[in-house]
Write an enzyme that holds these catalytic residues in place. Structure first.
Site, PDB file in Angstrom:
ATOM      1  N   ASN A 113      29.025  15.969  69.147  1.00 53.52           N
ATOM      2  CA  ASN A 113      29.665  17.289  69.040  1.00 53.52           C
ATOM      3  C   ASN A 113      28.679  18.438  69.244  1.00 53.52           C
ATOM      4  OD1 ASN A 113      31.823  15.719  68.494  1.00 53.52           O
ATOM      5  ND2 ASN A 113      32.008  16.262  66.328  1.00 53.52           N
ATOM      6  N   HIS A 159      48.861  55.214  97.304  1.00 50.45           N
ATOM      7  CA  HIS A 159      50.124  54.579  97.734  1.00 50.45           C
ATOM      8  C   HIS A 159      50.000  54.004  99.147  1.00 50.45           C
ATOM      9  CE1 HIS A 159      51.941  56.758  94.297  1.00 50.45           C
ATOM     10  NE2 HIS A 159      51.187  57.752  94.721  1.00 50.45           N
ATOM     11  N   SER A 280      42.527  30.605 115.741  1.00 47.07           N
ATOM     12  CA  SER A 280      43.803  29.929 115.519  1.00 47.07           C
ATOM     13  C   SER A 280      43.887  28.721 116.441  1.00 47.07           C
ATOM     14  CB  SER A 280      44.935  30.906 115.831  1.00 47.07           C
ATOM     15  OG  SER A 280      46.094  30.206 116.216  1.00 47.07           O
ATOM     16  N   LYS A 286      43.317  34.973 118.542  1.00 49.24           N
ATOM     17  CA  LYS A 286      43.159  35.300 117.124  1.00 49.24           C
ATOM     18  C   LYS A 286      41.716  35.251 116.616  1.00 49.24           C
ATOM     19  CE  LYS A 286      45.894  36.118 114.462  1.00 49.24           C
ATOM     20  NZ  LYS A 286      46.877  35.314 113.703  1.00 49.24           N
ATOM     21  N   ASN A 288      40.602  35.586 112.728  1.00 48.65           N
ATOM     22  CA  ASN A 288      41.198  35.796 111.403  1.00 48.65           C
ATOM     23  C   ASN A 288      40.150  36.022 110.303  1.00 48.65           C
ATOM     24  OD1 ASN A 288      43.794  35.375 112.445  1.00 48.65           O
ATOM     25  ND2 ASN A 288      43.594  33.160 112.215  1.00 48.65           N
ATOM     26  N   GLU A 293      40.455  36.245 102.927  1.00 46.81           N
ATOM     27  CA  GLU A 293      41.728  35.762 102.370  1.00 46.81           C
ATOM     28  C   GLU A 293      41.482  34.693 101.321  1.00 46.81           C
ATOM     29  OE1 GLU A 293      44.531  34.732 105.638  1.00 46.81           O
ATOM     30  OE2 GLU A 293      43.212  35.987 106.831  1.00 46.81           O
ATOM     31  N   GLN A 325      37.294  18.657  75.148  1.00 41.85           N
ATOM     32  CA  GLN A 325      36.789  18.043  76.386  1.00 41.85           C
ATOM     33  C   GLN A 325      37.398  18.734  77.617  1.00 41.85           C
ATOM     34  OE1 GLN A 325      35.845  13.760  76.551  1.00 41.85           O
ATOM     35  NE2 GLN A 325      37.492  13.611  78.044  1.00 41.85           N
TER      36      GLN A 325
HETATM   37  N1  ARG Z   1      33.073  13.974  76.026  1.00 39.04           N
HETATM   38  C1  ARG Z   1      33.225  14.697  74.822  1.00 39.04           C
HETATM   39  C2  ARG Z   1      33.591  16.143  75.161  1.00 39.04           C
HETATM   40  O1  ARG Z   1      33.413  16.487  76.247  1.00 39.04           O
HETATM   41  C3  ARG Z   1      31.965  14.694  74.045  1.00 39.04           C
HETATM   42  C4  ARG Z   1      32.126  14.911  72.555  1.00 39.04           C
HETATM   43  C5  ARG Z   1      32.824  13.777  71.961  1.00 39.04           C
HETATM   44  N2  ARG Z   1      32.886  13.857  70.539  1.00 39.04           N
HETATM   45  C6  ARG Z   1      33.730  13.149  69.824  1.00 39.04           C
HETATM   46  N3  ARG Z   1      33.695  13.309  68.572  1.00 39.04           N
HETATM   47  N4  ARG Z   1      34.612  12.361  70.396  1.00 39.04           N
HETATM   48  O2  ARG Z   1      34.045  16.893  74.350  1.00 39.04           O
END
Ligand code: ARG
Length: 463
Positions: A113, A159, A280, A286, A288, A293, A325
């Site tokens: 995490n 405008h 084109s 053409k 373009n 775009e 994720q």
């Molecule tokens: N692949 C996960 C993400 O992108 C990584 C973190 C995963 N953590 C967990 N507690 N499952 O978020």
């Protein structure tokens, strides 16, 4: 029953079915963060060694392994496996193959995490530098072009109707100002991206005596996040990036739309270089403005990425949830989209030909000098409302007679008002109209020169 060989497999009796595994895996896209994941791990293991959480020998063994993986990555030799789910577990598994079970010590006092949040910060930190660099180049391109075209007269529109003549340089400097504010927004975004989540661990911090300041310094962050829950839960630094990118795309889509108009048969104000135009497959004549775009079109995907992540984040309880994720693809896509789009726009601008004569001439076959006549009368004492009425009537008369204000004979002018004298014809010229709009920030040549000089100074100090 298939045994579970995942890095987290201890408490499981059965493995995931292939299709379920595929649904949960992020390796197909988060491998873009491989370099940052390795660098983050190098910082982490350096800290583990220095604090004595693991032995110096173990730390250096792991570090060497990670550095080798980094070299393998640069050489394009890393191979990832979907069974290892994401970039973090893929790299840990590759490290284990390289150095054996000691690799298992790397994840001490860390969680995926805080690891994933760290990778995202490192990725965006690098991208922001690139975006700002490219924006600097685009702003410089606009200033250089504006500098050449202070004296180029074009119709200013409201405008999409000819309103008052302006300097083309002034028009370009309007975009310079927008892109400068975009740069300021991305610079502010750096403040929130330059924080280190590493050490927040899963959500609550860790019992190990880690040194978060050290890892933050090693990775070049300004400081560690001060709340571990915040560090692993929020993605507002990415939302901010996507919002800034969306505003940037608003600006790019507007100038691209104008370029598309300007190179149409109706305007013929600019001619794009061959290198930024396409032909084109059926119509041989053409040429373009595809690139303009496409930038206009890609605005949609950038807004989509912003809306997507806002929706992912909404109502998400703290701390980490797998929903997070979904933060990656939109960020990668946006970063890649805007960096190229900025370069394309700069290239298109610096290589296009400005048909200055044609631009100026188109202000001579219109009524964009009507305000000049009204102002002329107002300066000589007539209340502006009355002046407006008189000129409006005269414009109507001219449209019926098929000519313009500069074609009205002096006798007719003097019938309309005895305030009008022979100098009216100079006042009605587009050049005079532009020159005299010298109020602060106006299109008057002196004002445009002043804007350009200020911009040059800003660009020098922004470097
Ligand atoms: N692949 C996960 C993400 O992108 C990584 C973190 C995963 N953590 C967990 N507690 N499952 O978020």
């Amino acid at each position: 029953m298939a045994e579970n060989h995942k890095l987290w497999g201890g408490r499981f009796e059965a493995g995931l079915e292939k299709w379920v595994e595929e649904f949960g895996a992020s390796i197909s896209f988060d491998q873009k963060m491989a370099e940052f994941d390795l660098k983050g791990s190098i910082a982490h293991v350096t800290m583990l060694g220095q604090t004595g959480i693991i032995s110096p020998e173990e730390a250096s063994q792991i570090k060497t392994g990670l550095e080798e993986l980094l070299q393998d990555f640069y050489a394009g030799q890393l191979e990832f496996d979907i069974a290892n789910e994401d970039i973090h577990m893929n790299l840990e598994s590759l490290l284990t193959q390289k150095i054996g079970p000691v690799a298992g010590k790397l994840h001490t006092a860390r969680s995926r995490n805080d690891q994933v949040a760290t990778d995202m910060h490192l990725y965006l930190k690098a991208k922001l530098v690139e975006v700002l660099d490219k924006l600097h180049h685009l702003r410089q391109t606009l200033v250089d072009l504006a500098d050449k075209h202070v004296d180029t007269i074009m119709p200013g529109y409201t405008h999409l109707q000819h309103a008052q003549p302006i300097s083309f340089g002034h028009h370009l400097m309007a975009y310079y100002s927008m892109f400068t504010r975009d740069s300021e927004r991305f610079t502010f975004n750096q403040k929130h991206t330059n924080l280190s989540p590493l050490g927040a661990a899963a959500l609550a911090g860790t019992t190990f005596p880690i040194d978060r300041q050290l890892t933050s310094d090693l990775m070049g962050f300004d400081a560690p996040y001060s709340n571990s829950l915040d560090a692993v839960s929020d993605r507002d630094f990415i939302l901010e990036f996507l919002a800034n990118a969306s505003i940037l795309m608003v600006h790019m889509s507007r100038i691209c739309e104008e370029i598309i108009n300007w190179c149409s048969n109706e305007y013929q104000f600019v001619t794009l270089s061959d290198t930024f135009s396409t032909g084109s497959s059926i119509m041989p004549q053409k040429k373009n403005p595809d690139m303009a775009e496409l930038i206009r079109g890609k605005t949609g995907r950038v807004y989509g990425n912003l809306t997507g992540l806002l929706t992912v984040m909404k109502s998400l309880p703290l701390a980490y949830n797998k929903d997070l994720q979904e933060d990656k693809e939109g960020m990668f896509d946006t970063a890649e989209t805007i960096t190229v789009a900025i370069d394309i726009l700069a290239g298109m601008l610096s290589s296009m030909t400005v048909n200055d004569r044609h631009m100026a001439e188109s202000t001579e076959k219109d009524f964009s000098n009507a305000t000049e006549l009204a102002d002329y009368l107002a300066v000589r004492g007539l209340p502006f409302r009355q002046a407006h009425e008189i000129v409006g009537k005269l414009v109507l008369e001219c449209t019926k007679n098929g000519h313009y204000l500069q074609d009205v004979p002096l006798e007719r002018y003097q019938e309309i008002s005895d305030l009008i004298e022979g100098d009216i014809y100079t006042a009605l010229q587009s050049r005079t109209a532009v020159e005299r709009r010298n109020s602060l920030g106006g299109t008057g040549f002196d004002q445009v020169h002043w804007q350009i000089e200020e911009a040059k100074k800003t660009l020098m100090s922004d470097k």
